[in-house]
Design a protein around this motif. Structure first.
Motif, PDB file in Angstrom:
ATOM      1  N   GLU A  34      77.090  -8.397 -28.540  1.00 40.24           N
ATOM      2  CA  GLU A  34      75.827  -7.725 -28.257  1.00 40.24           C
ATOM      3  C   GLU A  34      75.473  -6.717 -29.345  1.00 40.24           C
ATOM      4  O   GLU A  34      76.339  -6.031 -29.870  1.00 40.24           O
ATOM      5  CB  GLU A  34      75.902  -7.034 -26.902  1.00 40.24           C
ATOM      6  N   SER A  61      72.171  -3.834 -30.229  1.00 38.11           N
ATOM      7  CA  SER A  61      70.935  -3.216 -29.729  1.00 38.11           C
ATOM      8  C   SER A  61      69.883  -3.183 -30.828  1.00 38.11           C
ATOM      9  O   SER A  61      70.195  -3.270 -32.014  1.00 38.11           O
ATOM     10  CB  SER A  61      71.222  -1.805 -29.234  1.00 38.11           C
ATOM     11  N   GLY A  86      68.178  -0.603 -31.601  1.00 35.88           N
ATOM     12  CA  GLY A  86      68.388   0.647 -32.332  1.00 35.88           C
ATOM     13  C   GLY A  86      69.377   0.470 -33.473  1.00 35.88           C
ATOM     14  O   GLY A  86      69.197   1.025 -34.562  1.00 35.88           O
ATOM     15  N   ARG A  87      70.412  -0.318 -33.240  1.00 36.58           N
ATOM     16  CA  ARG A  87      71.439  -0.575 -34.267  1.00 36.58           C
ATOM     17  C   ARG A  87      70.835  -1.394 -35.418  1.00 36.58           C
ATOM     18  O   ARG A  87      71.146  -1.158 -36.585  1.00 36.58           O
ATOM     19  CB  ARG A  87      72.597  -1.325 -33.621  1.00 36.58           C
ATOM     20  N   LEU A 103      70.008  -6.702 -27.336  1.00 34.92           N
ATOM     21  CA  LEU A 103      69.679  -5.871 -26.180  1.00 34.92           C
ATOM     22  C   LEU A 103      68.497  -4.978 -26.513  1.00 34.92           C
ATOM     23  O   LEU A 103      68.283  -4.604 -27.664  1.00 34.92           O
ATOM     24  CB  LEU A 103      70.886  -4.999 -25.796  1.00 34.92           C
ATOM     25  N   GLY A 104      67.727  -4.613 -25.496  1.00 37.42           N
ATOM     26  CA  GLY A 104      66.494  -3.862 -25.698  1.00 37.42           C
ATOM     27  C   GLY A 104      66.648  -2.363 -25.869  1.00 37.42           C
ATOM     28  O   GLY A 104      65.661  -1.664 -26.016  1.00 37.42           O
ATOM     29  N   SER A 105      67.874  -1.838 -25.853  1.00 33.61           N
ATOM     30  CA  SER A 105      68.044  -0.387 -25.979  1.00 33.61           C
ATOM     31  C   SER A 105      67.801   0.064 -27.415  1.00 33.61           C
ATOM     32  O   SER A 105      68.054  -0.671 -28.360  1.00 33.61           O
ATOM     33  CB  SER A 105      69.450   0.020 -25.526  1.00 33.61           C
ATOM     34  N   GLY A 106      67.290   1.279 -27.556  1.00 31.13           N
ATOM     35  CA  GLY A 106      66.960   1.792 -28.882  1.00 31.13           C
ATOM     36  C   GLY A 106      65.513   1.500 -29.232  1.00 31.13           C
ATOM     37  O   GLY A 106      64.806   0.804 -28.493  1.00 31.13           O
ATOM     38  N   GLU A 107      65.087   2.046 -30.347  1.00 29.97           N
ATOM     39  CA  GLU A 107      63.691   1.888 -30.754  1.00 29.97           C
ATOM     40  C   GLU A 107      63.598   1.067 -32.032  1.00 29.97           C
ATOM     41  O   GLU A 107      64.354   1.276 -32.974  1.00 29.97           O
ATOM     42  CB  GLU A 107      63.075   3.273 -30.979  1.00 29.97           C
ATOM     43  N   THR A 138      67.424 -10.236 -24.492  1.00 27.82           N
ATOM     44  CA  THR A 138      66.945  -9.805 -23.177  1.00 27.82           C
ATOM     45  C   THR A 138      65.416  -9.731 -23.203  1.00 27.82           C
ATOM     46  O   THR A 138      64.800  -9.669 -24.270  1.00 27.82           O
ATOM     47  CB  THR A 138      67.526  -8.423 -22.807  1.00 27.82           C
ATOM     48  N   SER A 185      63.487  -7.282 -22.323  1.00 26.20           N
ATOM     49  CA  SER A 185      63.020  -6.013 -22.899  1.00 26.20           C
ATOM     50  C   SER A 185      63.123  -6.027 -24.425  1.00 26.20           C
ATOM     51  O   SER A 185      62.266  -5.469 -25.116  1.00 26.20           O
ATOM     52  CB  SER A 185      63.824  -4.839 -22.332  1.00 26.20           C
ATOM     53  N   ALA A 186      64.136  -6.711 -24.961  1.00 17.66           N
ATOM     54  CA  ALA A 186      64.297  -6.810 -26.416  1.00 17.66           C
ATOM     55  C   ALA A 186      63.166  -7.646 -27.014  1.00 17.66           C
ATOM     56  O   ALA A 186      62.577  -7.265 -28.031  1.00 17.66           O
ATOM     57  CB  ALA A 186      65.645  -7.417 -26.767  1.00 17.66           C
TER      58      ALA A 186
END
Length: 163
Positions: free
Chosen positions: A76, A78, A80-81, A118-122, A135, A137-138
């Motif tokens: 996985e 993100s 943001g990464r 994954l959808g976390s981060g901007e 995902t 959201s991603a």
């Protein structure tokens, strides 16, 4: 102030190990802290789960669940990464970002069964991604930034189509 050649540990910081079986005056002589006779005084004793003949707890309790041997192991990453790697200049934001380019940039160590975004981060960069899974959201965040996602067939799906 002391010199570098005078540096030493605080007193009591390094304790000398107890040498067992070195005479009665040492405090750990004769039986060397093992007590008297019996199984545990001998060498090679391994009775960790033994309960004196009673059925051990690990055998009394029922087995639960199972391990799915066909489950895919995603690596996985993100959004943001990915954005951080683009900002640092490790990833080329204009080119298509693939699983191989993520590994090459040092974002991931290995792709495993495929990369899952994954959808976390901007995410601010307009990127084109070619990954095994993403995902909802991603995908929304990537398309909102003006990019696009191409999902590759995973190893399991590729095996099903070949059969």
């Amino acid at each position: 102030m002391s010199s570098l050649n005078e540096i030493k540990d605080n007193s009591g910081a390094r304790k000398k190990r107890m040498r067992v079986g070195r005479g009665i005056g040492s405090g750990k002589g004769k039986t060397a802290g093992r007590g008297v006779k019996g199984q545990t005084s001998r060498t090679g004793v391994a009775i960790k789960g033994f309960e004196g003949g009673q059925m051990p707890i690990h055998r009394r309790l029922p087995k639960r669940g199972f391990t799915n041997i066909f489950a895919l192991d995603w690596n996985e990453v993100s959004l943001g990464r990915i954005q951080t790697a683009i900002d640092a200049g490790k990833l080329d934001g204009t080119a298509t970002i693939t699983q191989a380019s993520l590994v090459e940039a040092g974002v991931l160590r290995r792709a495993k069964d495929g990369v899952r975004v994954l959808g976390s981060g901007e995410l601010t960069a307009k990127v084109t991604l070619e990954v095994a899974h993403a995902t909802k959201s991603a995908v929304e965040a990537i398309e909102k930034a003006g990019g696009q996602v191409t999902l590759l067939a995973s190893k399991a799906e590729a095996g099903e189509t070949a059969a």
